[in-house]
Design a protein around this motif. Structure first.
Motif, short mmCIF file in Angstrom:
data_model
loop_
_atom_site.label_atom_id
_atom_site.label_comp_id
_atom_site.label_asym_id
_atom_site.label_seq_id
_atom_site.Cartn_x
_atom_site.Cartn_y
_atom_site.Cartn_z
N THR A 27 -21.10 24.76 -0.54
CA THR A 27 -22.02 23.67 -0.79
C THR A 27 -22.51 22.86 0.11
O THR A 27 -23.72 22.60 0.29
CB THR A 27 -21.48 22.75 -2.00
OG1 THR A 27 -20.89 23.51 -3.25
CG2 THR A 27 -22.35 21.79 -2.55
N ALA A 28 -21.66 22.33 1.02
CA ALA A 28 -21.97 21.54 2.26
C ALA A 28 -22.76 22.32 3.20
O ALA A 28 -23.88 21.92 3.42
CB ALA A 28 -20.78 21.30 3.01
N SER A 68 -31.06 26.72 9.92
CA SER A 68 -29.96 27.19 10.35
C SER A 68 -29.08 27.93 9.35
O SER A 68 -28.44 27.18 8.40
CB SER A 68 -29.26 26.06 11.14
OG SER A 68 -27.88 26.72 11.61
N PRO A 69 -28.71 29.02 9.21
CA PRO A 69 -28.44 29.88 8.05
C PRO A 69 -26.85 29.60 8.01
O PRO A 69 -26.48 29.46 9.14
CB PRO A 69 -28.73 31.31 8.25
CG PRO A 69 -29.02 31.31 9.61
CD PRO A 69 -29.83 30.13 10.08
N PRO A 70 -26.07 29.76 6.93
CA PRO A 70 -24.51 29.26 7.00
C PRO A 70 -24.09 30.63 7.34
O PRO A 70 -24.55 31.76 7.54
CB PRO A 70 -24.39 29.14 5.43
CG PRO A 70 -25.59 28.96 4.79
CD PRO A 70 -26.75 29.56 5.48
N PRO A 71 -22.69 30.62 7.65
CA PRO A 71 -21.69 31.61 8.09
C PRO A 71 -21.92 32.69 6.93
O PRO A 71 -22.18 32.29 5.69
CB PRO A 71 -20.52 31.11 7.88
CG PRO A 71 -20.52 29.75 8.42
CD PRO A 71 -21.87 29.23 7.89
N LEU A 72 -22.26 34.08 7.23
CA LEU A 72 -22.46 34.82 6.23
C LEU A 72 -21.56 35.11 4.91
O LEU A 72 -22.27 35.01 3.68
CB LEU A 72 -22.31 36.38 6.99
CG LEU A 72 -23.24 37.60 6.17
CD1 LEU A 72 -24.49 37.39 6.17
CD2 LEU A 72 -22.69 38.76 6.60
N LEU A 107 -20.17 32.38 3.50
CA LEU A 107 -20.50 31.19 2.77
C LEU A 107 -21.77 31.13 2.16
O LEU A 107 -22.09 30.13 1.21
CB LEU A 107 -20.18 29.92 3.57
CG LEU A 107 -18.89 29.82 4.05
CD1 LEU A 107 -18.49 28.72 4.90
CD2 LEU A 107 -17.86 29.69 2.84
N ASP A 108 -22.71 32.20 2.56
CA ASP A 108 -24.15 31.92 2.38
C ASP A 108 -24.31 32.50 0.89
O ASP A 108 -24.06 33.32 0.26
CB ASP A 108 -24.95 32.93 3.32
CG ASP A 108 -26.37 32.72 3.07
OD1 ASP A 108 -26.81 31.93 2.22
OD2 ASP A 108 -27.06 33.03 4.34
N TRP A 109 -25.11 31.59 0.25
CA TRP A 109 -25.49 31.84 -1.45
C TRP A 109 -26.30 32.93 -1.44
O TRP A 109 -26.10 33.70 -2.28
CB TRP A 109 -26.02 30.57 -2.05
CG TRP A 109 -25.60 29.28 -2.28
CD1 TRP A 109 -24.06 29.35 -2.11
CD2 TRP A 109 -25.87 28.09 -2.22
NE1 TRP A 109 -23.80 27.84 -2.26
CE2 TRP A 109 -24.94 27.24 -2.38
CE3 TRP A 109 -27.37 27.26 -2.43
CZ2 TRP A 109 -25.04 25.92 -2.86
CZ3 TRP A 109 -27.46 26.22 -3.08
CH2 TRP A 109 -26.51 25.28 -2.89
N LEU A 110 -27.07 33.06 -0.27
CA LEU A 110 -28.02 34.35 -0.44
C LEU A 110 -26.93 35.60 -0.07
O LEU A 110 -27.89 36.97 -0.36
CB LEU A 110 -29.13 34.27 0.73
CG LEU A 110 -30.12 32.80 0.39
CD1 LEU A 110 -31.27 32.95 1.40
CD2 LEU A 110 -30.60 32.78 -1.13
N SER A 111 -25.86 35.59 0.50
CA SER A 111 -25.17 36.87 0.44
C SER A 111 -24.73 37.26 -0.79
O SER A 111 -24.72 38.40 -1.36
CB SER A 111 -24.04 36.75 1.41
OG SER A 111 -24.16 36.30 2.50
N TRP A 112 -24.40 36.07 -1.72
CA TRP A 112 -23.64 36.30 -3.07
C TRP A 112 -24.55 36.48 -4.24
O TRP A 112 -24.53 37.07 -5.14
CB TRP A 112 -22.75 35.31 -3.27
CG TRP A 112 -21.61 35.42 -2.32
CD1 TRP A 112 -21.36 34.45 -1.44
CD2 TRP A 112 -20.63 36.25 -2.43
NE1 TRP A 112 -19.99 34.81 -0.70
CE2 TRP A 112 -19.87 35.88 -1.51
CE3 TRP A 112 -20.14 37.36 -3.30
CZ2 TRP A 112 -18.54 36.70 -1.11
CZ3 TRP A 112 -18.98 38.15 -2.82
CH2 TRP A 112 -18.22 37.63 -1.92
#
Ligand SMILES: *Cc1c(COP(=O)(O)O)cnc(C)c1O
Length: 363
Positions: A68-69, A214-218, A220-225
């Protein structure tokens, strides 16, 4: 030995049967159907809208906090953490590591949050997101999520709530209140073993993720999931990381059970049990820490002359496992009794553990 701690909680026989099987394939039709039903049920347990996006990912509540952060905040963004205790500290640390400018506000442990103060902090610091813990597990305090949402929405500020000790037990109306992210973990009020991080995002929360510079670590990325969740909800499959194929069918069972009872009845059951525990404790000289107490656990001050570890040991001898103090300032002076999940449907069990606590430490 009965477990009466604020998570993990005892699970129902039906849940135990659902996960106590040979692990199914993540491609099995029954698994896809269970995953689909779980995602749909989450919207109803969270009282979220059809356009809200649920996520189920292997992990802890702490993983849900971190995802979330990092999906709502870019480095340099201003954020406000309504900090009620241990988990507020943790959220602030995660946001600081993400590079956010973190402003914090919060009462003394257990004291009420002053919404007027939150309002002033929102105006003074102009954050992009407000983070708060619905129920702080270290003090047993509950915040007015609806009130916080109203203040934030009036200023165009997104909201994210740590519901790890609340969602599925304390009234949560994600859509009606306008909460943008509400997350929890499987081993608290949802009534499963530990292992699943669960969260539901509003369309605005998803839009904020898409707008990040700045994309999140892969992982943790909502767009990965997201494609995984969309595929499984349609009873298809898509791969990013192997889903927990025993826990998700158990989630399906646990959420269906909550919905069969009805969320109003679930909230009322927890409110009744919370009130019962506090009433008995107060009558026996055990003072709750929180001014506005949660219904999922009670943190109580050890009465004068009661030694915490000795009292918890005596309770263990009677067959009840309770938790000690967790908040750094309350470790020596408090204990905690968890009362959430299906176990509290049996009121005589609640009465027995409360009787034992009072016998051991009441006056
Ligand atoms: C338990 C809890 C967490 C952490 O969950 P884990 O699964 O232990 O990582 C976070 N926030 C709150 C409010 C909790 O009660």
């Amino acid at each position: 030995m009965e477990l009466w701690i604020p998570g993990p909680v005892p699970v129902s026989e039906a849940v135990r049967q659902a996960y106590g099987v040979e692990p199914p394939s993540h491609l099995a039709p029954d698994f896809k159907a269970a995953f689909s039903r779980s995602l749909q049920a989450m919207r109803r347990v969270w009282l979220a809208g059809d356009d809200h996006q649920p996520f189920v990912v292997a992990g802890t509540g702490t993983l849900a906090m971190e995802t979330t952060a990092v999906n709502l905040v870019d480095p340099g963004d201003r954020v406000l953490v309504v900090n009620l205790g241990l988990f507020g500290d943790r959220m602030a640390e995660m946001l600081a590591r993400r590079g956010a400018r973190v402003f914090q506000i919060g009462p003394a442990p257990g004291a009420d949050l002053d919404l007027a103060e939150v309002e002033r902090a929102l105006d003074e610091h102009a954050p992009t997101v407000l983070f708060a813990t619905h129920v702080d597990t270290s003090t047993g305090a509950r915040v007015d999520v609806q009130g916080l949402c109203a203040l934030a929405q009036a200023r165009g500020v997104l909201t994210a709530f740590d519901g790890v000790c609340a969602t599925g037990a304390e009234r949560t109306e994600q859509q009606a209140w306008g909460a943008d992210v509400v997350f929890t973990a499987s081993q608290k009020a949802i009534g499963l073993p530990a292992g699943l991080a669960l969260w539901v995002c509003s369309p605005a929360a998803m839009a904020r993720r898409r707008a990040l510079k700045s994309p999140p670590p892969l992982v943790l990325d909502w767009l990965s999931w997201l494609p995984i969740m969309v595929a499984y909800e349609a009873e298809q499959n898509s791969y990013f990381g192997t889903p927990p194929t025993t826990l998700i069918p158990a989630l399906d069972v646990a959420l269906a059970d909550l919905l069969d009872e009805g969320m109003e009845a679930v909230f009322a059951r927890h409110a009744q049990v919370g009130a019962y525990v506090r009433e008995r404790f107060v009558a026996a000289g055990i003072r709750p820490v929180a001014q506005t107490p949660a219904n999922t656990l009670t943190a109580g001050y050890l009465p004068e002359g009661v030694d915490g570890p000795a009292a918890l040991g005596a309770l263990k001898e009677r067959g009840f496992v309770l938790a000690g103090g967790l908040h750094p300032l309350l470790k020596q002076t408090t204990f905690r009794l968890g009362h959430m999940g299906t176990v509290i449907r049996d009121r005589s069990r609640v009465e027995r553990v409360v009787d034992a606590v009072i016998e051991v430490m009441g006056r």
